[in-house]
Structures are given as structure tokens and as C-alpha cells.
Design an enzyme around this catalytic site. Structure first.
Site, PDB file in Angstrom:
ATOM      1  N   TRP A  76       0.878  -1.176   0.000  1.00 20.37           N
ATOM      2  CA  TRP A  76       0.000   0.000   0.000  1.00 20.37           C
ATOM      3  C   TRP A  76       0.910   1.217   0.000  1.00 20.37           C
ATOM      4  O   TRP A  76       1.684   1.427   0.926  1.00 20.37           O
ATOM      5  CB  TRP A  76      -0.887  -0.010   1.245  1.00 20.37           C
ATOM      6  CG  TRP A  76      -1.840   1.137   1.327  1.00 20.37           C
ATOM      7  CD1 TRP A  76      -1.558   2.420   1.676  1.00 20.37           C
ATOM      8  CD2 TRP A  76      -3.238   1.112   1.066  1.00 20.37           C
ATOM      9  NE1 TRP A  76      -2.686   3.192   1.651  1.00 20.37           N
ATOM     10  CE2 TRP A  76      -3.730   2.416   1.287  1.00 20.37           C
ATOM     11  CE3 TRP A  76      -4.126   0.109   0.678  1.00 20.37           C
ATOM     12  CZ2 TRP A  76      -5.075   2.735   1.126  1.00 20.37           C
ATOM     13  CZ3 TRP A  76      -5.453   0.424   0.522  1.00 20.37           C
ATOM     14  CH2 TRP A  76      -5.923   1.721   0.743  1.00 20.37           C
ATOM     15  N   ASN A 102       6.457  -3.788   6.249  1.00 16.99           N
ATOM     16  CA  ASN A 102       5.211  -3.089   6.546  1.00 16.99           C
ATOM     17  C   ASN A 102       5.509  -1.999   7.563  1.00 16.99           C
ATOM     18  O   ASN A 102       6.321  -2.201   8.465  1.00 16.99           O
ATOM     19  CB  ASN A 102       4.163  -4.035   7.141  1.00 16.99           C
ATOM     20  CG  ASN A 102       3.544  -4.936   6.110  1.00 16.99           C
ATOM     21  OD1 ASN A 102       3.807  -4.809   4.921  1.00 16.99           O
ATOM     22  ND2 ASN A 102       2.734  -5.876   6.562  1.00 16.99           N
ATOM     23  N   GLU A 485     -22.986   4.059  11.984  1.00 17.16           N
ATOM     24  CA  GLU A 485     -22.456   2.838  11.381  1.00 17.16           C
ATOM     25  C   GLU A 485     -23.109   2.543  10.038  1.00 17.16           C
ATOM     26  O   GLU A 485     -22.435   2.115   9.087  1.00 17.16           O
ATOM     27  CB  GLU A 485     -22.648   1.656  12.340  1.00 17.16           C
ATOM     28  CG  GLU A 485     -22.145   0.319  11.810  1.00 17.16           C
ATOM     29  CD  GLU A 485     -20.648   0.287  11.534  1.00 17.16           C
ATOM     30  OE1 GLU A 485     -20.186  -0.703  10.917  1.00 17.16           O
ATOM     31  OE2 GLU A 485     -19.933   1.238  11.910  1.00 17.16           O
ATOM     32  N   LYS A 489     -21.044   2.166   6.484  1.00 20.79           N
ATOM     33  CA  LYS A 489     -21.164   0.995   5.603  1.00 20.79           C
ATOM     34  C   LYS A 489     -21.515   1.428   4.189  1.00 20.79           C
ATOM     35  O   LYS A 489     -20.976   0.897   3.217  1.00 20.79           O
ATOM     36  CB  LYS A 489     -22.236   0.034   6.133  1.00 20.79           C
ATOM     37  CG  LYS A 489     -21.816  -0.776   7.317  1.00 20.79           C
ATOM     38  CD  LYS A 489     -20.720  -1.765   6.953  1.00 20.79           C
ATOM     39  CE  LYS A 489     -19.862  -2.094   8.135  1.00 20.79           C
ATOM     40  NZ  LYS A 489     -18.938  -1.050   8.548  1.00 20.79           N
ATOM     41  N   GLU A 492     -18.361   3.471   2.500  1.00 16.46           N
ATOM     42  CA  GLU A 492     -17.086   2.802   2.283  1.00 16.46           C
ATOM     43  C   GLU A 492     -17.129   1.745   1.198  1.00 16.46           C
ATOM     44  O   GLU A 492     -16.096   1.471   0.572  1.00 16.46           O
ATOM     45  CB  GLU A 492     -16.544   2.208   3.593  1.00 16.46           C
ATOM     46  CG  GLU A 492     -17.326   1.048   4.172  1.00 16.46           C
ATOM     47  CD  GLU A 492     -16.731   0.557   5.490  1.00 16.46           C
ATOM     48  OE1 GLU A 492     -15.527   0.809   5.731  1.00 16.46           O
ATOM     49  OE2 GLU A 492     -17.467  -0.063   6.275  1.00 16.46           O
ATOM     50  N   LYS A 607      -8.130  -3.329   5.636  1.00 12.04           N
ATOM     51  CA  LYS A 607      -8.832  -3.938   6.762  1.00 12.04           C
ATOM     52  C   LYS A 607      -8.271  -3.494   8.100  1.00 12.04           C
ATOM     53  O   LYS A 607      -9.006  -3.149   9.018  1.00 12.04           O
ATOM     54  CB  LYS A 607      -8.730  -5.466   6.642  1.00 12.04           C
ATOM     55  CG  LYS A 607      -9.432  -6.231   7.759  1.00 12.04           C
ATOM     56  CD  LYS A 607     -10.918  -6.021   7.707  1.00 12.04           C
ATOM     57  CE  LYS A 607     -11.647  -6.799   8.785  1.00 12.04           C
ATOM     58  NZ  LYS A 607     -13.079  -6.455   8.818  1.00 12.04           N
TER      59      LYS A 607
END
Length: 612
Positions: A76, A102, A485, A489, A492, A607
Site C-alpha cells: 500500500w 510493513n 455505522e 457501511k 465505504e 482492513k
């Protein structure tokens, strides 16, 4: 963010690396690469920009890269644009050291300038190349072992890292080092594995070691040796991962997210069962003794993203039931405003992975101030779990989709259990109500399953939202927490601009954004606030909004106002979040699918956010 996989054993490494990296795609990445070595032969490095399939095609699914020892990486971009040049692995000009990384090296520019003065040149824009060449510099300067070179480099590096390195003089071996970035090491049947997260190696072994902060590991075939920062050998305890490999597969579902939505009844049931014993809450499972609960003066909930939304809901529940002041803090802001913490307070850190960088930093800040800490995490042995004073493990199992669903639901259960137990211990609720609350918690899995039965209607409604430019979620009290929330959802995974507002705030500016056809989703589970929220929805409708309502069975009058209504079973109002969030998860999922998007791997997201 980013993914690391390593392997040394008897079989060919490349297929193992590709398979492991495929299990880490959910972490987010923009390029991938691998380095494989065949005995004493020079290492072969293959890199590709884009999805992992491009790397697989370049290596004919790993068949053309020969060797039984290797490391792989999905990158990333942080330092340097996404490109094949900037992709990992990185290597010294003479091939002496090759590695993946990382994290973020904060002083990479300073180190780079030092190395340039020593004659090193650089081909990439990455901080990782600097780390690899710093290790090479110390290896050659002191003519020592890889461990000597790595610990000298670790002393100089500032920032976070999980490093995996191979040295030309040590065929068949991989060396690892860690500071504030996750890494696990597994062994099985004469072979050794390393990864930045459990799913990458779950197929091959359940026996793992968690390498600690500022520690080094040496992997050989079926053998791992650990060292501290001084280079002294140390002993580590092996941990058995209880997840089975199938839990990290799709099991016939089109996407991991839909699978995980459907796994919520079991995840919630398992988490409830872990804390409710013989009809009462087990204090040991909660992680706090009754004496500690009586002494706590204030609770600070610190989290990021969806876990923060769990905290917002928990604030309402804990304050109402236990009458303890609760503050909910964004972990990314917690340190920077120099928080004033009550020495008798409790800091609750919520994190699915247990590796979230900002949450881990907040935990350490709290501990440095002498405040008691409790972790609510899903991953056994994770950094936050190890460093907190006590831990409450949720039992969601592996969650692969970037958009959390079942981890969120199990975190809610943990917070409910804390609230109910605090209330009982501090005498703010009667025994009768205490047992009623536990009965309701135990009934939640079946009620969640009931909500899932309405998914076809939600799929139909979602098709009407797929062309929307803006979607607004509104609610009052706990319903506002649910709206937060639901909005996350939606935005995203569908990429539709979405916001959540406390319904009473609409007239303080937000209602000016409502125009003809704008979808407004009202959450109405709190009966004492129901009429007020309906009034706010009517105000939106009068300005052309297209309304959806989420409410409990029996509130059928809402159908006179809303264009579409979905119902949830009745439960104690404190636990309504567990039921009302399900249709909002499904709605976000179906809107994303109808727009033809990658549900499990939304753009620009990862994640587990393991760097600041």
C-alpha cells in the site's frame, strides 16, 4: 495495511507465497512482489503493479519461480507512487540483502542521506529500500551475523516496521524484526511460515509464535529462534490458533461480506456464551473484578472507525444502566489533545485486529499515565491484547471483508456485558431486570437471524438507491449511533457520499442539503424518541426526500410517512443496535453490488490500519 508472507521448507515457495498473499488481499494494496531463492543460487525477484493476479500471471502462478525459500508482499503506497519500481521486495545492488517491510520509517530521509555518503545509491522512492540498505551497511561494517546487522539497524530506525529479510550468505533462512507492526510465525512438519495476519498461513499451520516488539526471529526449515534487541537468544511460547481454515473461505457466498453478515448470529451467540455462565455474567470473562468495577470513576472508550461507533452506542447503554460517566474518543486524536484522565478511570480500547496503530498508541499513552486499561479485541495474542491490563475477547472468528460486520456485532455484545455487569455490581439495576437483560442478550442471535430473512426486500430497495449522489441517515439517542455505522457501511463500499446526523440537528444547517429524491434513512428503535424522529423525517419529506424507516415490529404507522420500511424484532431498547444495524449492513452491500463494485476490497481502504 500491506501484507507479508514468508516460507522456507521442502516444497516450492512461490505457490505458497501467492496463496498466502491472496488471503491478505483484504488488507488493501496497489502492487505485489516476491523474492525466491533456490539453494545457493542468487535470489530471483518478481514484482507487478496492480492486483495479485498480475503477479501470478508473470510467474505462471508461481511455477516459473524456483526455490524453497522466499518472501512476498502486497504494498500500500506510502512513500512513493504505486509502481513496479516501488513495489517490494527491495534489494541491495549486489544482492546481499533482500527484504519486504510493513510500516512507516519516520527518519528514512536522514538515514538515506547517511547511506548516500557511504556510497549507496537508490532506485526507488520508498523508505523500505532505505531499511534494507541500512541492514546491509551494518552487516558489512561489523562483519557479523544477520542478527547483529538487524539489531544495529533497529536502534537507528524510528517508526513502525515488520521486516522480513533474506541474506545471500544464509540460504534457506529468513530473518524478521518487528516494532509496532503485526507479524506472526508458524511452524509445521519441517517447514516455517511468516505472515502479517493469521489467514495467510492458517491453511498450513495453527501453531504460531507472536514475535514481540523490538524482537528478531530467525526462520529455518521447521525451526524458529528468537532474539532480543541485544542479540541474546530468548524463549517464546507457541500459541494454537483455534480458527479453522474453512472459516477464512467464502463457503459458497459471492463475497466475504455477505458470508460474514450471515455469520453474525453464530458470532454473537459464541460471544454471549463466552461471558454468560449459568444465567449470570462471569466477571473473569469480562476482565474486571467486582472490586475494580466499584472503584472505577469514569470510562473512556477509545477506538477508530466502526469500533468507535460501537463506543458511541456503548456510551448510551453504560451511562443509562450503570450511571457511570463515559467519554468516547477517536484513537487518532486521543494523544494529540493531551487527555486529562482520572487516575481511577478505565480506558477501554476496542479493535478487531488488536493491531490498530492509533488504538495501540492510545493504550500505551493511558498506561504511561497509570490508568487501568481493558482491551476488547478479536485476535488472541495481538499487540493490544498483550499490552492491556485485561482483555475481553470477542469470538467473531476471522473477518476478511474490509467493511466490518460480525466483529462490530460481537464488540457490541462485549460492551453490553460490561454495562450490565457494572450496573449489577454498583446496584443501579434490580436483580429482576439484570436477568431480563441477560435473557435478551441470549435471544439476540435468533432475532438477528429473523432480520436476515428480510434481505430480498432490502435488495429490491437498494436497487433504487444505486444512482443516488447523497444519502443521509438520521436518528436520536442510540439510533444516532446506529446511523453512524449505517452511513459508514454505505460510503465505504458503495462510494456514495453518505452522512449521519442526530435528527434534532437537521434544522441547524443540514436540512439545506435535502432536495428532490434525496434518500433519507431514519432509524427509529427508541420508543421514547420515535415521534420526534418521525417529525424530523416528515420535515425532510416536505423538501422532497425519499424516505426509508428502520423500526421495530408494531410501529406500522411509519408506513404513512416512509416510502419503504424494514422491521426488526422487539428487544430491550439498550440492545437495539444489534438488530437495527443488520438491514443497514445489507443495504450497503446490495447498493455496492448493484453498482458493480468490489465489495470486499473497496478502493483506498485496508482492513487493518497498522500505520498512522
Amino acid at each position: 495495511m500491506c501484507g507479508i508472507v514468508g516460507f522456507t521448507g521442502r516444497r516450492q515457495a512461490a505457490p505458497v507465497l501467492l496463496d498466502g498473499l491472496s488471503k491478505l488481499e483484504y488488507r488493501g494494496y496497489d502492487s505485489a512482489g516476491m523474492a525466491v531463492r533456490d539453494g545457493d543460487h542468487p535470489v530471483e525477484v518478481v514484482k507487478a503493479k496492480g492486483r495479485l493476479r498480475v503477479l501470478a500471471e508473470k510467474t505462471a502462478d508461481g511455477d516459473t519461480v524456483v526455490g524453497c525459500c522466499g518472501i512476498g508482499h502486497t504494498r500500500w503506497a506510502t512513500h512513493g507512487e504505486p509502481s513496479e519500481t516501488n513495489a517490494h521486495p527491495h534489494m541491495t545492488e549486489d544482492g546481499n540483502v533482500v527484504g519486504v517491510h510493513n510500516g512507516i520509517i519516520e527518519n528514512f530521509q536522514e538515514l538515506k542521506e547517511k547511506l548516500i555518503k557511504k556510497g549507496y545509491t537508490f532506485y526507488s522512492e520508498t523508505d523500505t529500500e532505505v531499511a534494507i540498505k541500512l541492514v546491509d551497511y551494518y552487516y558489512k561494517k561489523y562483519l557479523g551475523t544477520p542478527v547483529d546487522a538487524i539489531n544495529h539497524a533497529m536502534v537507528r530506525i524510528r517508526g513502525s516496521y515488520a521486516l522480513a529479510l533474506m541474506f545471500a550468505d544464509y540460504p534457506g533462512e529468513i530473518y524478521v524484526a518487528r516494532k509496532d507492526s503485526p507479524m506472526i510465525i508458524g511452524v509445521n512438519d519441517g517447514e516455517s511460515y511468516l505472515a502479517s495476519d493469521v489467514p495467510a498461513i492458517l491453511k498450513y499451520t495453527r501453531n504460531v509464535y507472536y514475535i514481540g516488539n523490538m524482537e528478531i526471529g530467525r526462520l529455518r526449515k521447521g525451526e524458529v529462534t528468537f532474539y532480543n534487541i541485544d542479540g541474546d537468544e530468548i524463549e517464546k511460547e507457541m500459541t494454537e490458533i483455534t480458527w479453522d481454515a474453512e472459516a477464512a473461505e467464502k463457503a459458497g457466498y459471492e463475497h466475504f461480506m455477505m458470508k460474514e453478515i450471515h455469520e453474525q448470529p453464530k458470532a454473537v451467540a459464541d460471544t454471549v456464551a463466552s461471558v454468560v455462565k449459568d444465567g449470570v455474567i462471569d466477571p473473569e470473562a469480562v476482565g474486571l473484578t467486582e472490586e475494580e468495577m466499584k472503584e472505577i470513576s469514569q470510562i473512556y472508550i477509545v477506538a477508530c472507525g466502526s469500533a468507535y461507533h460501537v463506543g458511541v452506542a456503548a456510551q448510551y447503554v453504560i451511562e443509562d444502566l450503570a450511571r457511570i460517566p463515559v467519554r468516547v474518543e477517536l484513537a487518532s486524536e486521543f494523544r494529540y489533545r493531551k487527555p486529562l484522565l482520572d487516575p481511577k478511570g478505565l480506558v477501554v480500547i476496542i479493535s478487531q485486529s488488536g493491531e490498530t496503530a492509533d488504538s495501540l498508541a492510545a493504550l500505551r499513552e493511558s498506561k504511561s499515565m497509570g490508568v487501568k486499561t481493558l482491551a476488547i479485541v478479536n485476535v488472541v495474542g495481538s499487540s493490544i491484547a498483550r499490552e492491556a491490563d485485561s482483555v475481553f475477547y470477542t469470538l467473531a472468528g476471522p473477518e476478511i471483508a474490509v467493511a466490518t460486520t460480525k466483529a462490530y456485532s460481537t464488540q457490541l455484545i462485549a460492551c453490553y456485558a460490561l454495562a450490565v455487569q457494572f450496573a449489577k455490581v454498583r446496584g443501579t439495576i434490580e436483580d429482576t431486570y439484570y436477568h431480563e437483560l441477560i435473557d435478551e442478550m441470549t435471544a439476540l442471535p435468533d432475532k438477528i437471524a429473523k432480520v436476515l430473512e428480510d434481505k430480498e426486500r432490502l435488495q429490491w430497495f437498494a436497487s433504487k438507491l444505486s444512482a443516488a449522489n447523497d444519502i443521509f441517515f438520521v436518528g436520536r439517542g442510540i439510533d444516532y449511533a446506529i446511523s453512524l455505522e449505517g452511513s459508514l457501511k454505505m460510503k465505504e463500499i458503495s462510494y456514495i457520499h453518505s452522512e449521519a446526523y442526530a435528527a434534532g440537528e437537521l434544522k441547524h444547517g443540514t436540512i439545506s442539503l435535502i432536495e428532490g429524491g434525496t434518500p433519507v434513512i431514519g432509524v427509529l428503535t427508541q420508543q421514547n424518541l420515535y415521534e420526534k424522529t418521525v417529525s424530523n423525517m416528515v420535515e425532510c419529506k416536505s423538501r422532497g426526500a425519499y424516505l426509508m424507516g428502520v423500526t421495530t415490529y408494531g410501529n406500522y404507522a411509519i408506513e404513512d410517512t416512509a416510502d419503504f420500511v424494514t422491521y426488526i424484532p422487539k428487544t430491550d431498547p439498550h440492545f437495539a443496535t444489534s438488530l437495527a444495524v443488520i438491514p443497514l449492513q445489507l443495504l450497503g452491500y446490495y447498493v455496492s453490488v448493484s453498482r458493480g463494485l468490489d465489495v470486499d476490497k473497496p478502493r483506498n481502504l485496508a482492513k487493518s490500519v497498522t500505520v498512522e
